[in-house]
Design an enzyme around this catalytic site. Structure first.
Site, short mmCIF file in Angstrom:
data_model
loop_
_atom_site.label_atom_id
_atom_site.label_comp_id
_atom_site.label_asym_id
_atom_site.label_seq_id
_atom_site.Cartn_x
_atom_site.Cartn_y
_atom_site.Cartn_z
CD GLU A 88 -0.27 -2.58 9.52
OE1 GLU A 88 -1.37 -2.59 9.14
OE2 GLU A 88 0.14 -4.29 9.45
CG LEU B 45 -1.85 1.16 1.06
CD1 LEU B 45 -2.35 0.72 0.19
CD2 LEU B 45 -2.73 0.70 2.89
C1 LIG Z 1 9.13 -1.51 9.51
C2 LIG Z 1 8.06 -1.08 8.47
C3 LIG Z 1 7.46 -2.02 7.90
C4 LIG Z 1 6.36 -1.82 6.78
N1 LIG Z 1 5.33 -2.27 6.13
C5 LIG Z 1 4.91 -2.00 5.48
C6 LIG Z 1 4.02 -3.09 4.36
O1 LIG Z 1 3.98 -4.21 4.85
N2 LIG Z 1 2.86 -2.57 3.37
C7 LIG Z 1 2.83 -1.52 3.67
O2 LIG Z 1 1.51 -0.83 2.74
N3 LIG Z 1 3.20 -0.30 4.12
C8 LIG Z 1 4.29 -0.71 5.46
N4 LIG Z 1 4.86 0.13 6.17
C9 LIG Z 1 4.73 1.59 5.80
C10 LIG Z 1 3.72 1.72 6.77
O3 LIG Z 1 2.96 2.08 6.86
C11 LIG Z 1 4.49 3.94 6.49
O4 LIG Z 1 5.28 4.10 7.82
C12 LIG Z 1 3.31 4.66 7.42
O5 LIG Z 1 2.07 3.86 6.88
C13 LIG Z 1 3.66 6.11 7.70
O6 LIG Z 1 3.93 6.45 6.15
P1 LIG Z 1 4.83 7.42 5.83
O7 LIG Z 1 6.37 6.78 6.78
O8 LIG Z 1 4.72 7.37 4.83
O9 LIG Z 1 4.84 9.23 6.74
P2 LIG Z 1 4.53 10.03 6.41
O10 LIG Z 1 3.01 9.92 6.08
O11 LIG Z 1 5.19 10.77 5.33
O12 LIG Z 1 4.26 10.94 8.29
C14 LIG Z 1 5.25 11.88 8.70
C15 LIG Z 1 4.80 12.34 9.91
O13 LIG Z 1 3.48 13.13 9.87
C16 LIG Z 1 2.76 12.69 9.83
N5 LIG Z 1 1.49 13.04 9.33
C17 LIG Z 1 0.73 12.82 8.09
N6 LIG Z 1 0.35 12.82 7.92
C18 LIG Z 1 -0.48 13.84 9.33
C19 LIG Z 1 -2.11 14.89 9.39
N7 LIG Z 1 -3.16 14.96 9.14
N8 LIG Z 1 -2.15 15.60 10.64
C20 LIG Z 1 -0.63 15.63 11.26
N9 LIG Z 1 0.21 14.31 11.24
C21 LIG Z 1 -0.06 13.66 10.24
C22 LIG Z 1 2.75 11.33 11.06
O14 LIG Z 1 2.07 11.34 11.93
C23 LIG Z 1 4.33 11.39 10.92
O15 LIG Z 1 4.37 11.68 11.98
C24 LIG Z 1 5.62 -0.07 7.00
C25 LIG Z 1 6.62 0.67 7.71
C26 LIG Z 1 7.60 0.07 8.38
C27 LIG Z 1 8.47 1.18 9.79
#
Ligand SMILES: Cc1cc2nc3c(=O)[nH]c(=O)nc-3n(C[C@H](O)[C@H](O)[C@H](O)COP(=O)(O)OP(=O)(O)OC[C@H]3O[C@@H](n4cnc5c(N)ncnc54)[C@H](O)[C@@H]3O)c2cc1C
Length: 392
Positions: free
Chosen positions: A371, A138
């Protein structure tokens, strides 16, 4: 490596709320973790390697497709049993629980819920037995908390679909045989597609340099003009709600899993506090250490009750996404705080791989982000109680 001395805390006799089947499932998973996972996990985490040798055992304790019906190879258990298995696995290591969560809730779940009968029969038994591993794509480089903005897309070419794009931070990606991938069609509608290893243009490079979930393998899913057969589209649900419903199930499992990590940290700190002597007495006799331990068991007990109730609601089909968000957010935050406090109780030994606490603390830094981040779950609760959207 010290032997696994874990004794599960149950301060409010929450066990009385469980059925005999729940306890049997939980105890089987607990014993399996003690015997098979605990002795090896520290070395694998230090080497940043996924212990493939655990796959068969995970399948045997029902960790792959716990609530998928037995006719598809699943364990046919209820939601509380599923949660208890996740709790026990994460008591061992969040990375191993992650592998099981992805396989169950994010790969088998959508194939079972949105797939055709032919797709169920083709994929579910192999995924339940661990013969095949799955991943869930995703998140993208430019779209994490806002998956609706995804750029991965597919085109109808008549006799097949053509898939292009990239997913990153994908658990199990480098070892997956199949990936459930979320992509937009030409009208911009999100659909799930089952992509199989070996399809031309599909690659899964590993992500290195992680300080967290080191025993879970993470990678990218790259689609460069991948021809996906038409029968690999999941036909029975589309739109952003489809992947979000899968996440509900995985988040529910995480809410239970985090309790396991917290229990392990508390149990380790309690034992250490009674054994370690400074200033002529056990450190557990100092009020400052008792405050830490008393607050830990209080928070674990609250989380156990919250999660058990959520399990009852889930069994009845009444648990809402917002209720699941609350439990995921609360319990992971609780576990991370306990891991940090427990680490301090052990002093310098708290950073040693001889104990599990630092590994749990590092793992939970991922669990609090994936998640749905800690912030995102708070916004979900805020939206639910006010009716006002603070996301944008
Ligand atoms: C080890 C690991 C395994 C993973 N496995 C999977 C997987 O199997 N499949 C998959 O699809 N994904 C996976 N992920 C991805 C994970 O779901 C995402 O990292 C997560 O959804 C956050 O997205 P991002 O890292 O792009 O952070 P961003 O969305 O860029 O967020 C960065 C910061 O901004 C904040 N933020 C974002 N939007 C807002 C808002 N509207 N208001 C206030 N604050 C906000 C967030 O809370 C965060 O603190 C994995 C991640 C890790 C670290």
């Amino acid at each position: 490596m010290k032997s696994d001395l874990f004794q599960a805390p149950d301060y409010y006799q929450v066990d009385d709320l469980l059925t005999d089947e729940h306890k049997l499932v939980r105890n089987t998973a607990r014993e399996w973790v003690k015997k098979n996972l605990s002795p090896i996990i520290e070395e694998y985490a230090q080497r940043a390697e996924f212990p493939k040798e655990l796959i068969n055992g995970l399948a045997e304790v029902g960790a792959f497709g716990s609530y998928i019906p037995e006719k598809y190879g699943g364990a046919g258990l209820d939601q509380i049993s599923y949660g208890l298995i996740m709790q026990e696995l994460e008591r061992g290591d969040s990375g191993i629980r992650s592998t099981a969560s992805v396989q169950s809730s994010l790969v088998m779940g959508p194939i079972y819920n949105y797939g055709t009968e032919a797709q169920r029969q083709k994929y579910l038994p192999k995924l339940a037995s661990g013969e095949w591993m799955g991943s869930f794509g995703l998140t993208e480089p430019n779209h994490g908390s806002n998956p609706g903005g995804m750029e991965t897309k597919f085109k109808d070419m008549g006799d097949h679909y053509l898939l292009n794009g990239a997913k990153m931070w994908i658990s199990n990606a480098p070892i997956c045989n199949v990936a459930v991938v979320w992509a937009k069609n030409e009208e911009g509608r999100i659909h799930g597609l089952i992509v199989e290893r070996g399809m031309e243009g599909f690659s899964t490079p590993e992500t290195h340099n992680k300080w967290s979930l080191r025993a879970s393998i993470t990678g990218e899913l790259i689609f460069d003009n991948v021809k996906v057969p038409k029968e690999n589209l999941l036909p029975n649900k589309s739109g952003l709600g489809a992947p979000l419903l899968c996440l509900d199930s995985a988040r529910y499992g995480i809410a239970w899993g985090a309790i396991g990590a917290a229990m392990d940290c508390y149990d380790t700190a309690l034992r250490y506090a009674k054994e370690r002597t400074q200033f002529g007495k056990p450190i557990g006799q100092f009020q400052l250490q008792q405050k830490k331990l008393a607050e830990m068991i209080t928070e674990i007990t609250k989380a156990q009750l919250l999660t058990w109730r959520l399990g009852v609601l889930k069994n009845e089909g009444r648990a809402t996404s917002a209720q699941i968000s609350m439990a995921k957010r609360n319990n992971v935050d609780m576990a991370l705080k306990i891991a940090r406090e427990a680490r301090q109780v052990l002093g310098a030994m708290g950073i040693s791989g001889e104990y599990s606490i630092m590994r749990h603390a590092m793992n939970l830094e991922s669990v609090i982000t994936y998640e749905g981040t800690h912030d995102v779950h708070l916004l979900i609760t805020g939206l639910d109680i006010t009716g006002l959207n603070a996301f944008k």
